[in-house]
Scaffold this motif. Structure first.
Motif, PDB file in Angstrom:
ATOM      1  N   VAL A  68       8.174  -8.665 -17.053  1.00 28.39           N
ATOM      2  CA  VAL A  68       6.913  -7.940 -16.853  1.00 28.39           C
ATOM      3  C   VAL A  68       6.740  -7.664 -15.365  1.00 28.39           C
ATOM      4  O   VAL A  68       6.801  -8.570 -14.546  1.00 28.39           O
ATOM      5  N   ILE A  69       6.554  -6.386 -15.032  1.00 24.27           N
ATOM      6  CA  ILE A  69       6.332  -6.015 -13.636  1.00 24.27           C
ATOM      7  C   ILE A  69       4.913  -5.472 -13.507  1.00 24.27           C
ATOM      8  O   ILE A  69       4.523  -4.590 -14.262  1.00 24.27           O
ATOM      9  N   THR A  70       4.171  -5.993 -12.586  1.00 21.08           N
ATOM     10  CA  THR A  70       2.810  -5.489 -12.362  1.00 21.08           C
ATOM     11  C   THR A  70       2.703  -5.005 -10.925  1.00 21.08           C
ATOM     12  O   THR A  70       3.081  -5.724 -10.000  1.00 21.08           O
ATOM     13  N   ILE A  71       2.205  -3.806 -10.748  1.00 13.26           N
ATOM     14  CA  ILE A  71       2.013  -3.277  -9.393  1.00 13.26           C
ATOM     15  C   ILE A  71       0.534  -2.938  -9.239  1.00 13.26           C
ATOM     16  O   ILE A  71      -0.025  -2.218 -10.069  1.00 13.26           O
ATOM     17  N   GLU A  72      -0.083  -3.479  -8.217  1.00 10.92           N
ATOM     18  CA  GLU A  72      -1.524  -3.250  -8.014  1.00 10.92           C
ATOM     19  C   GLU A  72      -1.782  -2.721  -6.615  1.00 10.92           C
ATOM     20  O   GLU A  72      -1.142  -3.180  -5.664  1.00 10.92           O
ATOM     21  N   ASP A  73      -2.719  -1.795  -6.514  1.00 10.56           N
ATOM     22  CA  ASP A  73      -3.113  -1.280  -5.207  1.00 10.56           C
ATOM     23  C   ASP A  73      -4.156  -2.247  -4.632  1.00 10.56           C
ATOM     24  O   ASP A  73      -5.219  -2.438  -5.227  1.00 10.56           O
ATOM     25  N   ILE A  74      -3.850  -2.865  -3.501  1.00  8.75           N
ATOM     26  CA  ILE A  74      -4.785  -3.827  -2.908  1.00  8.75           C
ATOM     27  C   ILE A  74      -5.592  -3.122  -1.816  1.00  8.75           C
ATOM     28  O   ILE A  74      -5.023  -2.660  -0.819  1.00  8.75           O
ATOM     29  N   LEU A 251      -6.163 -18.562  -3.617  1.00  6.99           N
ATOM     30  CA  LEU A 251      -4.707 -18.580  -3.814  1.00  6.99           C
ATOM     31  C   LEU A 251      -4.203 -17.395  -4.628  1.00  6.99           C
ATOM     32  O   LEU A 251      -3.152 -16.826  -4.336  1.00  6.99           O
ATOM     33  N   GLU A 252      -4.973 -16.992  -5.648  1.00  6.95           N
ATOM     34  CA  GLU A 252      -4.482 -15.921  -6.519  1.00  6.95           C
ATOM     35  C   GLU A 252      -4.902 -14.530  -6.054  1.00  6.95           C
ATOM     36  O   GLU A 252      -4.185 -13.562  -6.281  1.00  6.95           O
ATOM     37  N   LYS A 253      -6.053 -14.433  -5.393  1.00 12.26           N
ATOM     38  CA  LYS A 253      -6.606 -13.095  -5.156  1.00 12.26           C
ATOM     39  C   LYS A 253      -6.719 -12.662  -3.690  1.00 12.26           C
ATOM     40  O   LYS A 253      -6.762 -11.476  -3.402  1.00 12.26           O
ATOM     41  N   LYS A 254      -6.813 -13.588  -2.775  1.00 10.29           N
ATOM     42  CA  LYS A 254      -7.062 -13.194  -1.379  1.00 10.29           C
ATOM     43  C   LYS A 254      -5.752 -12.701  -0.727  1.00 10.29           C
ATOM     44  O   LYS A 254      -4.779 -13.465  -0.644  1.00 10.29           O
ATOM     45  N   PRO A 255      -5.720 -11.458  -0.237  1.00  7.70           N
ATOM     46  CA  PRO A 255      -4.497 -11.001   0.415  1.00  7.70           C
ATOM     47  C   PRO A 255      -4.304 -11.684   1.778  1.00  7.70           C
ATOM     48  O   PRO A 255      -5.219 -11.658   2.615  1.00  7.70           O
TER      49      PRO A 255
END
Ligand code: WAQ
Ligand code: MG
Length: 279
Positions: A68-74, A251-255
């Protein structure tokens, strides 16, 4: 990226509600093979995705039947941090490796109960993410105990990566595995609620693990497990009384992006490492 395979779990004896042992029918379950994540510029995506797919298809933990590949615009501007300083300890057996890890964790303020719990959890089936336990009582905090907490949205600037490569090359440890682990451990230790991290790879061929903390940096332990052993994992030790939602949110969300590198060290003894804390 996340790669997994589906297997029939073996019939197992489980305790039913009236506490009698009964045999559970075999069911399908998913085994985690490999995962990877990072923060990249749009122009780098194609190359990174190719690299991730290659990795997922050629993994020592087995053949993936789902990738599974997920690409998100941050959109959020990343926070910048300095990478943890790197040092390696010398050891020859996994027993000794375990003791060294315990020693470093004790010095960082983790209780024996929490350390024993961490090793016990790592010896179980591999998880996708990390276990989070409290530093004093060894209480588990992750809401999803099968998955754990998956650190994401982490990266390194081009110039910092170049500098890190030069540092690691001096000690012949400039590999993608080491770089990725330093980036992850640096983000984890930049979270104020985390006191230390223990990491053991789940790859059967990779026996080097580490203990990371703000006090003593990223300390590599070359033989933390025996070759051929597929169990591994990560444990984040947090302060008692933290709000786990804040820890997971960071840890999961902060760039977070590394833009500065400490100079790395070669081999040091445990006394040398404990003798010069960084803070
Ligand atoms: N977030 C949280 N936990 C993770 C993540 C992540 N992004 N990635 C991996 N884990 C957990 C998961 O439970 C894996 O089973 C476990 O860590 C081990 O992951 O300097 O290769 O990718 O030479 O197998 C250390 C390098 C390498 C030491 C560690 O870990 C060195 C490694 P792996
Ligand atoms: Mg692995």
């Amino acid at each position: 990226m996340r790669a997994a395979k589906t297997v029939k779990s073996q019939k197992s004896k489980v305790k039913s509600s009236n506490l009698k042992l009964k045999t559970q029918n075999s069911k399908m379950s998913e085994i985690h093979i490999s995962g990877a994540e990072g923060l990249y510029k749009k122009s780098e995506i194609q190359a990174v995705v190719n690299k991730y797919i290659k990795r997922a298809l050629n993994h020592s933990r087995g053949k993936a039947d789902k990738i599974v590949i997920t690409i998100e615009d941050i959109k959020q501007q990343p926070e910048t941090i300095t990478a943890l300083p790197v040092v390696t300890i010398e050891n020859t057996t996994s027993q000794e490796g375990g003791k060294i890890a315990g020693h470093l964790l004790r010095a960082a303020g983790i209780s024996k109960i929490a350390i024993d719990k961490a090793f016990e959890l790592i010896k179980r089936d591999s998880m996708r993410g990390a276990v989070v336990i409290t530093a004093e009582h060894g209480r588990r905090l992750e809401p999803d105990k099968e998955r754990g907490v998956r650190v994401s949205r982490l990266g390194i600037t081009r110039s910092a990566r170049k500098q890190l490569s030069i540092e690691l090359m001096r000690y012949r440890i400039n590999t993608e595995t080491v770089q990725e682990a330093i980036i992850l451990a640096s983000k984890v230790s930049s979270c104020n609620h985390v006191i230390a991290e223990l990491c053991i790879s789940d790859d059967p061929d990779y026996t080097t693990g580490y203990v990371a903390s703000r006090d003593f940096g990223y300390t590599r332990i070359p033989h933390i497990k025996n070759k051929g052993n597929k169990s591994g994992g990560r444990v984040f030790f947090v302060k008692e009384g933290v709000d786990i939602r804040n820890v997971i949110g960071y840890l999961e969300k902060k760039p977070v992006v590394i833009n500065k590198i400490f100079s790395c060290k070669g081999i040091e003894s445990i006394d040398e490492i404990l003798g010069h804390p960084y803070l």
